[in-house]
Design an enzyme around this catalytic site. Structure first.
Site, mmCIF file in Angstrom:
data_model
loop_
_atom_site.group_PDB
_atom_site.id
_atom_site.type_symbol
_atom_site.label_atom_id
_atom_site.label_comp_id
_atom_site.label_asym_id
_atom_site.label_seq_id
_atom_site.Cartn_x
_atom_site.Cartn_y
_atom_site.Cartn_z
ATOM 1 N N GLY A 48 -33.436 -28.495 -16.328
ATOM 2 C CA GLY A 48 -32.997 -28.002 -15.024
ATOM 3 C C GLY A 48 -33.470 -26.573 -14.853
ATOM 4 O O GLY A 48 -33.764 -25.897 -15.841
ATOM 5 N N THR A 49 -33.532 -26.133 -13.605
ATOM 6 C CA THR A 49 -34.141 -24.816 -13.392
ATOM 7 C C THR A 49 -33.220 -23.840 -12.663
ATOM 8 O O THR A 49 -32.216 -23.468 -13.208
ATOM 9 C CB THR A 49 -35.487 -24.969 -12.677
ATOM 10 O OG1 THR A 49 -35.307 -25.836 -11.571
ATOM 11 C CG2 THR A 49 -36.516 -25.569 -13.614
ATOM 12 N N THR A 50 -33.546 -23.448 -11.439
ATOM 13 C CA THR A 50 -33.026 -22.199 -10.895
ATOM 14 C C THR A 50 -31.579 -22.279 -10.412
ATOM 15 O O THR A 50 -31.216 -23.155 -9.618
ATOM 16 C CB THR A 50 -33.918 -21.735 -9.733
ATOM 17 O OG1 THR A 50 -35.272 -21.730 -10.199
ATOM 18 C CG2 THR A 50 -33.541 -20.342 -9.286
ATOM 19 N N ALA A 223 -41.226 -25.847 -10.894
ATOM 20 C CA ALA A 223 -40.086 -26.533 -11.507
ATOM 21 C C ALA A 223 -38.817 -26.415 -10.675
ATOM 22 O O ALA A 223 -37.798 -27.011 -11.013
ATOM 23 C CB ALA A 223 -39.833 -25.968 -12.907
#
Length: 269
Positions: A48-50, A223
């Site tokens: 998972g990213t931001t 991403a």
């Protein structure tokens, strides 16, 4: 733990810490996420990213994009990375998705267990320290590439305002001022937050600021998934006010996102 027929195991009746994690660590450590064995770096795990967070007058808001990636592959377009931790705190996760989700569930259980045992919620600093301890216990997994990087935000009644705490993979905790972001798109999101956040924001204004930060992060970081108007997939946004933690409805986010994109199209015209 052994169980007598028809009765709770004796371990449940012994006096000890009010921490659920410390209880499991003592009596059934193999049930904790950090108990996974093996050596070497693990590849191909969805990440998972931001995640972004910002304070406003009367509360704090956290938002996360919905994309999970495994290398250049989009593993999921609608994963959720932001969760209420309890009534007045919210936690977001970046990093190895499976472990991060398990960490959040364990953290939620830890806070609920403490409140049942002590008859009152854990303080904000207590929540931040417990999350740091959980991260530190998973350092072995982080060194194998299975790192989890959470972001914690919530109302602290002792100081009368919203607070944001970030972490590193060793469990180090850092108090952030006004706003912060973690994940692969964090650098772009932080730049956006610096320009858009201002003192005196209300809840609606703060929601717009964090949505704009995610749009900016998705513009430069592959991403990070931006609002998906084709599939009606919107960021997960949670507002924490004295009334509690509330997830912002998708129709509200659709309206905010539409306003942001329209403003940017008009600026380019």
């Amino acid at each position: 733990m052994t169980q007598d027929h028809g009765r709770l195991p004796a371990a449940f009746g012994r006096p000890g810490s009010s921490s659920f994690i410390e209880f499991v660590t003592e009596h059934a450590p193999h049930l904790l996420p950090g108990a996974v064995g093996g050596e070497g770096v693990v590849d191909g795990v969805p990440h998972g990213t931001t995640i972004v967070a910002a304070t406003f007058d009367g509360g704090v808001v956290m938002a996360g994009d919905r994309r999970a990636t495994a290398g250049s592959y989009i593993a999921s377009r609608d994963i959720e990375k932001v969760f209420p931790a309890d009534e007045h705190a919210v936690v977001g996760i970046a990093g190895s998705a499976g472990l991060a989700l398990e960490l959040v569930r364990l953290f939620q259980l830890e806070l609920e267990h403490y409140e049942k045992i002590e008859g009152r919620p854990l303080s904000f600093d207590g929540k931040a320290n417990r999350l740091a301890t959980m991260l530190r216990s998973q350092l072995g997994l982080a060194l194998r590439g299975l790192a989890v990087v959470p972001l914690l935000a919530g109302l602290d009644p002792e100081v009368g305002r919203g607070r944001i705490v970030s972490y590193d993979v060793t469990g180090g905790r850092y108090e952030e001022r006004d706003h912060h972001a973690v994940g692969s798109g964090a650098a772009y999101a932080r730049g956006s937050l610096k320009k858009r956040w201002r003192r005196g924001l209300d809840g609606d204004g703060a929601v717009r600021v964090v949505v704009e930060a995610l749009v900016d992060a998705a513009d430069d970081d592959s991403a990070t998934g931006g609002p998906d108007t084709l599939r009606d997939i919107w960021p997960v946004v949670v507002l924490v006010t004295p009334a509690g933690a509330v997830r912002v409805a998708d129709d509200v986010l659709a309206e905010v996102t539409g306003s942001v994109l329209t403003e940017r199209r008009e600026a380019r015209a």
